[in-house]
Scaffold this active site. Sequence first.
Site, short mmCIF file in Angstrom:
data_model
loop_
_atom_site.label_atom_id
_atom_site.label_comp_id
_atom_site.label_asym_id
_atom_site.label_seq_id
_atom_site.Cartn_x
_atom_site.Cartn_y
_atom_site.Cartn_z
N SER A 24 -0.98 0.29 -9.40
CA SER A 24 -0.95 -1.15 -9.61
C SER A 24 -1.46 -1.85 -8.36
CB SER A 24 0.49 -1.60 -9.86
OG SER A 24 1.23 -1.42 -8.67
N LYS A 25 -2.04 -3.02 -8.59
CA LYS A 25 -2.68 -3.68 -7.45
C LYS A 25 -1.68 -4.21 -6.44
CE LYS A 25 -3.63 -7.97 -9.93
NZ LYS A 25 -4.67 -8.72 -10.58
N ARG A 26 -0.42 -4.28 -6.82
CA ARG A 26 0.58 -4.70 -5.84
C ARG A 26 0.75 -3.66 -4.74
NH1 ARG A 26 5.03 -8.82 -8.14
NH2 ARG A 26 3.43 -10.31 -8.70
N LYS A 27 0.46 -2.39 -5.08
CA LYS A 27 0.68 -1.33 -4.09
C LYS A 27 -0.62 -0.75 -3.55
CE LYS A 27 5.21 -0.14 -5.53
NZ LYS A 27 5.87 0.61 -6.55
N ASN A 28 -1.70 -0.90 -4.30
CA ASN A 28 -2.94 -0.20 -3.98
C ASN A 28 -4.08 -1.05 -4.51
OD1 ASN A 28 -4.22 2.12 -3.07
ND2 ASN A 28 -2.97 3.45 -4.34
#
Length: 493
Positions: A253-257
Site C-alpha cells: 500500500s502506498k502508505r508504507k511503500n
Amino acid sequence: MTTVRTRIAPSPTGDPHVGTAYIALFNLCFARLHGGQFILRIEDTDQLRSTRESEQQIFDALRWLGLEWDEGPDVGGPHGPYRQSERGDIYKKYSDELVTKGHAFPCFCSAERLERMRAQQMAKKETPRYDGHCMHLAPDEALRRIAAGESYVTRMKVPSEGICVVPDMLRGDVEIPWDRMDMQVLMKADGLPTYFLANVVDDHLMGITHVLRGEEWLPSAPKLIKLYEYFGWEQPALCYMPLLRNPDKSKLSKRKNPTSITFYQRMGFLPEAMLNYLGRMGWSMPDEREKFTLREMIEHFDIQRVSLGGPIFDMEKLSWLNGQWIRELSVDAFATQVQKWALNHEYLMKITPHVQGRVETFSQIEPLAGFFFRGALDLDPALFVHKKLDADQVRQLLQLILWKLEALRQWEKDRITGCIQSVSEHLGLKLRDAMPLMFAAITGQASSVSVLDAMEILGPDLTRFRLRQALELLGGASKKETNEWEKLLASIA
Ligand code: GLU
C-alpha cells in the site's frame, strides 16, 4: 487449437500501480510463451473516478517498462473498442438477455430500503446480502414500472446454497460456498455496467482464453463463473496471482511503500531492473539466477513455478538488483541512461526559468537546485521548528497537506497551492505560514527556488515521497492522531 489470448484490464483511477505492471508482466509472458496475444483493455465504467490522464499514465508506465500489447485502445485491433466506456450498448444487450432468460431481474429497491435491510442483517450478525425483495415481481409489473420511469438496477440471481468450485491454475479446485455471494448488481441505475458484467462480456467477446489476475478477486470468482454459465459461454482458464506485500507482510500500500511505477522512474531505477524485480515476485528462473531479461523470462516461463506465499516488494532488494544492472552497463550506455532519466533537455527546460535569474555561474546551480536531481533528501530537523506552531501542529499540517496532495488528480501549481492553502486556512493559518515547512521538506533548504513551482516540476511521486519522509523524520502520526486528522480532513474543502 485456439490461440492463447491474455489481457490486463486496469481501471484508470489513479497512479499506474506496480501491481498492474506485475500482473501485466505475467500475462505477457504466458501469452508469448504460447505464441499468443496480450491485450490491454481499459475498465473505465466508474465514471467518477476514471480519467484520461490516468489512462495515459498507465500506457506510458507500461511502455517505459518495455511491456507491449498487441491490441488496446491506443493500438487498435479486431476486437475493439478496448475502452469499456465506449462499449455501452454491448452491455445493455447482454444484461437484457439475462433478464429474458430469468437469470437476472430489475430491482427497484431504494438506497434507504437497502440500508435498513443491511442494518437489520448486521444486527442479527448475518452477512449483509440482498434479500431478494424484487426477484419475484411479475414481469409485466416490472415493465410497467420501468416504462413509468422508475429508477432501477439489474441484479443477477445466485444460488443460496451449495458450493462453487473455482478451478484455479495455481491452487487447483477452490471451494467457495454460495451463501457468501450477494445478488450482484450487473447494471447500475445510470445504465452503466458493473465490473462483473463488463468484465465477463468483454473477456468473452475479446476471445480471452486465460485470465491471470490478482488474488484479491478470488472471493468473487463464483459470480463470474455463474455469469459464464448463464450465457452458455466457455469459461477462460483462471489463475489468481499472489498479491504483492510490504516488507511487514501487509498488502502493498502506498502508505508504507511507494506503489506508483512513475515513482521508480523518477528515482532513477532502470526499467529492465524493475521488470526483472517484478519477475521475481513469486517466480524464479529454473536455475534460480536473480538477474534476467524479459526475453529470458519468457523463454523459461512456466506458470506452475509461481509460488503462493505473498511475494515481498522491498525497495532495498530492488535497489540492490538495480545496482547489478547499472554496473553491467557499458560506460556509454550508463551515460545515455542518466541523460534519459533527468539530464535531458526537457527536464532542464522546466527548471531553467526558476534558476537562471538566481545564479552568476553554472556551478551555483547544484547548491541551489540539486534537489531536482535527488530522490530522498537529508532533511534537517531544525528547519521544521516553526514560529507559530508546536511540533505536533507541524506534523498535523504536514499530514493533512500530504493527504490532500495524495488525492489531487491534476498536478498543477495552482491546484497544489490550493491544497496547501485550504489546509492552512482550516487550521487558522495563512498560506505563507506553511511555506517554510514546504521548503524544508521538498528542497531540504530554508529557501531555494519557488517551492510551489518545484513541487509541480518534481511531480506527485517525489513531492509526496518527500513529505512522507519529513513526516516520518518528525515522528509520523499515531493511530489516534490518524483517526482524528482524517475526520478533520473530511471537513476541509
Ligand atoms: N478492472 C479490474 C482491476 O482494475 C480488473 C480485474 C481483472 O483482471 O479482472 O483490477
